[in-house]
Design an enzyme around this catalytic site. Structure first.
Site, PDB file in Angstrom:
ATOM      1  N   ASP A   1       7.810  -0.506  26.236  1.00 50.98           N
ATOM      2  CA  ASP A   1       6.635   0.032  26.906  1.00 50.98           C
ATOM      3  C   ASP A   1       6.554  -0.609  28.297  1.00 50.98           C
ATOM      4  O   ASP A   1       7.401  -1.426  28.666  1.00 50.98           O
ATOM      5  CB  ASP A   1       5.373  -0.201  26.074  1.00 50.98           C
ATOM      6  CG  ASP A   1       5.086  -1.676  25.868  1.00 50.98           C
ATOM      7  OD1 ASP A   1       5.726  -2.517  26.522  1.00 50.98           O
ATOM      8  OD2 ASP A   1       4.220  -1.998  25.043  1.00 50.98           O
TER       9      ASP A   1
ATOM     10  N   GLY B   1       4.004  -2.401  29.492  1.00 51.32           N
ATOM     11  CA  GLY B   1       3.091  -3.535  29.575  1.00 51.32           C
ATOM     12  C   GLY B   1       1.675  -3.107  29.927  1.00 51.32           C
ATOM     13  O   GLY B   1       0.731  -3.889  29.780  1.00 51.32           O
ATOM     14  N   GLY B   2       1.523  -1.865  30.394  1.00 46.22           N
ATOM     15  CA  GLY B   2       0.208  -1.400  30.822  1.00 46.22           C
ATOM     16  C   GLY B   2      -0.832  -1.459  29.706  1.00 46.22           C
ATOM     17  O   GLY B   2      -1.939  -1.946  29.909  1.00 46.22           O
TER      18      GLY B   2
ATOM     19  N   ASP C   1       5.701   5.112  17.382  1.00 39.36           N
ATOM     20  CA  ASP C   1       5.797   3.674  17.119  1.00 39.36           C
ATOM     21  C   ASP C   1       4.426   3.194  16.703  1.00 39.36           C
ATOM     22  O   ASP C   1       3.404   3.781  17.108  1.00 39.36           O
ATOM     23  CB  ASP C   1       6.211   2.900  18.375  1.00 39.36           C
ATOM     24  CG  ASP C   1       5.025   2.671  19.305  1.00 39.36           C
ATOM     25  OD1 ASP C   1       4.650   3.626  20.016  1.00 39.36           O
ATOM     26  OD2 ASP C   1       4.440   1.577  19.297  1.00 39.36           O
TER      27      ASP C   1
ATOM     28  N   CYS D   1      11.759   3.809  -3.832  1.00 46.44           N
ATOM     29  CA  CYS D   1      12.153   3.124  -2.589  1.00 46.44           C
ATOM     30  C   CYS D   1      13.448   2.347  -2.789  1.00 46.44           C
ATOM     31  O   CYS D   1      13.606   1.630  -3.771  1.00 46.44           O
ATOM     32  CB  CYS D   1      11.035   2.190  -2.148  1.00 46.44           C
ATOM     33  SG  CYS D   1      11.458   1.218  -0.690  1.00 46.44           S
TER      34      CYS D   1
ATOM     35  N   CYS E   1      14.511  -0.158  -0.950  1.00 43.79           N
ATOM     36  CA  CYS E   1      14.531  -1.459  -0.263  1.00 43.79           C
ATOM     37  C   CYS E   1      14.773  -2.605  -1.248  1.00 43.79           C
ATOM     38  O   CYS E   1      14.564  -2.474  -2.450  1.00 43.79           O
ATOM     39  CB  CYS E   1      13.263  -1.677   0.555  1.00 43.79           C
ATOM     40  SG  CYS E   1      11.876  -2.395  -0.353  1.00 43.79           S
TER      41      CYS E   1
ATOM     42  N   CYS F   1      11.836  -3.564  -3.571  1.00 42.69           N
ATOM     43  CA  CYS F   1      11.597  -2.645  -4.692  1.00 42.69           C
ATOM     44  C   CYS F   1      12.738  -2.675  -5.709  1.00 42.69           C
ATOM     45  O   CYS F   1      12.517  -2.479  -6.899  1.00 42.69           O
ATOM     46  CB  CYS F   1      11.378  -1.226  -4.170  1.00 42.69           C
ATOM     47  SG  CYS F   1       9.801  -1.046  -3.306  1.00 42.69           S
TER      48      CYS F   1
ATOM     49  N   HIS G   1       9.600  -3.588   3.031  1.00 31.99           N
ATOM     50  CA  HIS G   1       9.226  -2.385   2.288  1.00 31.99           C
ATOM     51  C   HIS G   1       8.511  -1.367   3.180  1.00 31.99           C
ATOM     52  O   HIS G   1       8.855  -0.181   3.193  1.00 31.99           O
ATOM     53  CB  HIS G   1       8.347  -2.703   1.083  1.00 31.99           C
ATOM     54  CG  HIS G   1       7.800  -1.443   0.503  1.00 31.99           C
ATOM     55  ND1 HIS G   1       8.565  -0.601  -0.273  1.00 31.99           N
ATOM     56  CD2 HIS G   1       6.614  -0.803   0.680  1.00 31.99           C
ATOM     57  CE1 HIS G   1       7.874   0.481  -0.568  1.00 31.99           C
ATOM     58  NE2 HIS G   1       6.686   0.378   0.000  1.00 31.99           N
TER      59      HIS G   1
END
Lengths: 382, 382
Positions: free
Chosen positions: B97, B99-100, B272, B310, B312, B315, B341
């Site tokens: 980004d 920074g604003g 994001d 899931c 991951c 899990c 997760h």
């Protein structure tokens, strides 16, 4: 868990080098190669590390704290969940202490009697009672491979008379533990604990009494409790060689890399300590080149790995500059990477010790690390 | 970093389903499949996760915060270290980004002018100045694959006149950014940011002005700043379809799984949010069955995995009872497992969206998750 009752608890020494021993111990969850360092998983987790990290670091056996697990999540819950191995998804050996050390650290909130020790939880102040029988039952619920007897760990500076009376109590408690946990019940081994403070004759008396009880191994308790290093090493070299030769010897709560090498040179086989994980969280890292305080400004631009000889993920992947940034920025990843590295270092040290004993060059290995961790190089801090 | 200048920045739409788009964007560090969720690595680390965790979770691109990285470790240092990719050992795409957003969150310690914005560091109160040229230079030093222009993010509730003046400033800053960072310099793409608050005509005016500048993509800024969900969705559906069709559309800082699906249905390609990692640290976990507050007593004895669908490590390996124990015991491992997760869940959601668009069943996928995350089921909290 499947194990062969015929070999359970078998301790085989395959090489010696001076007093140092290279051995293996059969537990219900596998064979432990000794000398070995055991990472401490206080509350059912070696802080900041998952089982996959521990596997990658080469951990063979981890330690759980009975006091902490009893309070949270509770040994009754652990029993219902099939024990700590299944609960924490760790299918290698686990050793549990008896909870005695933690309870005796709660100086103001305990009451000692022949029967056991009353204490208040550090969480909520609730009252609890540990007897020898109770800590056997808790460790049965936890399902550890190696259980420890309840002992009184006397404070540093305790006088001769108190220490003498205390070691007799520890012996009586040890007998009650053995009675409450018959040999190899549930596939769980049981170790006795030598006490006697800093009086050699009392240490010997304790050992003689314990040796009459049928334990699978013997520990040295009550060291690294505030004494100087020469005092500790002096007692270590006095008592370790007197311990039964045919069972494993475990030096509880010790210590630095040099302490561990000193213990091995005295004939000790097993070690545990929170030092590598606690220091990791404080940014103090152990490397093949000595200690590194990763927060120091000198590492701000350092592109080199933390330890070029270390196989851990942190050393393979990141620069000191990045590790320093994570530490300074208080990123959670810092705790994991630093802990992974330090645990890898301690386990690598144990592996190097095993190889050196097999090859008859343990003294040279110890001398090498005495040079690496010489006080002049590491600022004299542990 | 090697890339083909001929294809850099190419955005190809391979399927559509209603307004939803399935695409791919070529960056210097690889191709990003869209729609995509980008985990946020504020200070050069996605909190509690290492690059190997992000790889395992299926992360294609992560976000870095220019404000934070400028202050610590500093973009000058990053430049000397070969950029953020090398510093953090992340060799896939990175978006930064400008920074604003952070600077405009520092309400009391900033001073806005035509030239830029003066602010004080939240670390030490030191004075700093961000101009469009400065944030281009910082992002050049960071070496991100996608840079964002400096924009003024007006507060929720700003009136029409202020918002109108502000968007003109944002446009002038956008032009200066483009000038300071010529197209594809260093292989870095540059996105413009649509502003205009909650006034549709101002949003359109901003878009018309930005579209005249040669950007590689366009973002919607200034949403999810305190407005109601209907207000946000109303503006989203108004403005997204008006954005250039042949470049990626990025909805900044959004949001929940339902927000993301809503954005995709409006034609947005990139998202994001700190939500999955922040909520992970608070014990709020997203699953295929809805939200789980892992600290709740009902999970104390729950042997089932957090999410049976899931893939991951958390899990696959642990029970809800163990994850609850880690959370209650405040173990550091809790942060890693929960974060791993949640990030896996958000990236799986994006993958499911891509597949659904390809197969013309995106509306059904969205309806499914609207049911899973219906307020009645999750207590109405984000």
């Amino acid at each position: 868990m499947t194990y062969d009752p015929a070999t359970l608890g078998q301790f085989t020494i395959t090489a010696t080098d001076g007093a140092a021993r290279r051995g293996s111990l059969v537990t219900a969850h596998g064979v432990v190669q000794t000398p070995i360092f055991m990472p401490v998983g206080t509350q059912g987790s070696v802080k900041a590390l998952a089982p996959d990290d521990l596997d990658a670091a080469g951990a063979q056996i981890i330690l759980g704290n009975t006091y902490h697990l009893y309070l949270r999540p509770g040994d009754d819950l652990l029993a219902r969940k099939g024990g700590l191995h299944r609960f924490a998804s760790w299918n290698k050996p686990i050793l549990t202490d008896s909870g005695g050390f933690q309870v005796f650290s709660l100086k103001d909130i305990r009451k000692l009697s022949e029967d056991g020790v009353e204490f208040r939880s550090h969480h909520d102040g609730s009252k609890h009672f540990f007897s020898p029988e109770k800590v056997m039952s808790i460790q049965n619920n936890i399902g550890s491979d190696i259980m420890m007897v309840l002992d009184e760990c006397v404070a540093y500076g305790a006088d001769y008379d108190y220490t003498a009376k205390s070691l007799e109590l520890t012996t009586r408690w040890a007998r009650r533990c053995r009675q409450a946990h018959p040999r190899h019940k549930n596939g769980q081994l049981l170790f006795g604990i030598n006490q006697g403070g800093f009086f050699k004759d009392l240490r010997e008396r304790s050992l003689a009494q314990l040796a009459e009880i049928d334990f699978d191994g013997f520990a040295i308790g009550g060291l690294s409790v505030g004494e100087s290093i020469p005092e500790m090493y002096d007692m270590l070299h006095h008592i370790a060689p007197l311990m039964p030769r045919d069972t494993p010897r475990y030096l509880m709560g010790v210590g630095t890399p040099l302490d561990i090498l000193e213990g091995i040179s005295a004939g000790v086989d097993m070690f545990d300590c929170v030092l590598p994980t606690r220091n990791a969280r404080n940014g103090t890292l152990y490397t093949s080149q000595g200690k590194v305080n990763i927060r120091r400004a000198e590492y701000r631009e350092d592109d080199s790995p933390l330890d070029p000889l270390c196989p851990c993920y942190a050393c393979r992947t990141f620069s000191k500059a990045y590790l320093r940034h994570l530490y300074v920025a208080q990123e959670l990843l810092s705790y994991r990477l630093n802990s992974l590295h330090n645990i890898t270092f301690f386990l690598t040290l144990a592996r190097q010790a095993r190889e050196a004993i097999e090859q008859g060059r343990f003294a040279a290995l110890k001398a090498h690390y005495q040079d690496v961790f010489a006080p002049a190089k590491d600022g004299g801090k542990p």
